[in-house]
Design a protein around this motif. Sequence first.
Motif: not given
Length: 237
Positions: A124-125, A152-154, A215-217
């Motif tokens: 998530m950003n 990365e970004n995972l 839930n999030y995300p």
Amino acid sequence: RITRDKKGMDRGLFPTYYMHLEKDENRKIFLLAGRKRKKSKTSNYLISTDPTDLSREGESYIGKLRSNLMGTKFTVYDHGVSPTKAQGLVEKTYIRQELAAICYETNVLGFKGPRKMSVIVPGMNMNHERIPFRPRNDHESLLSKWQNKTMENLIELHNKAPVWNDDTQSYVLNFHGRVTQASVKNFQIVHENDPDYIVMQFGRVADDVFTLDYNYPLCALQAFAIGLSSFDSKLAC
């Protein structure tokens, strides 16, 4: 709440799954439907926002879940086109996103212990929005990146290890009343940084009824597809 419908000639082999949002006073709101495609070499589920139209061409087609040949690894895609088909098409073609990958650890010994599963989702950003993940080939897929440990970004999630209970002589998890029947399909998904925050939980409450909380995300499509994968994983059960 997920219900499994086995009615009809081939529904035993190709049941339809429905996801409803539970409201007060037993009211339910339909969210998603999923059904296994018949002519597919591997397990391949179409997911739709219309319970009466589970076709690839339908306007309600929203995504799919596909397994490898062994039935141990699954990838969730949105409704975009595959990068190989996108080549040669107009630039603006919507190349599909990978929304999640699910990997079941093979349990070759047939030991009736708890399943082990890993779930990899795009990160998530800063605005809490999912970072689009559109691999152009298999080497860039969620499963490849996870296997190569390029995360990365995972986000990597795992099922929470159940605890052995001497009284019942079984492995148990605390679902706080949301799951009422023992099943190998019951699981909770957590991040190792905070094992008390349940990202998703899934479990049986009747023969063909399961509760699914997320839930999030995660979004509804990711959670539904992760649940569908647990009906299917063969070697890992």
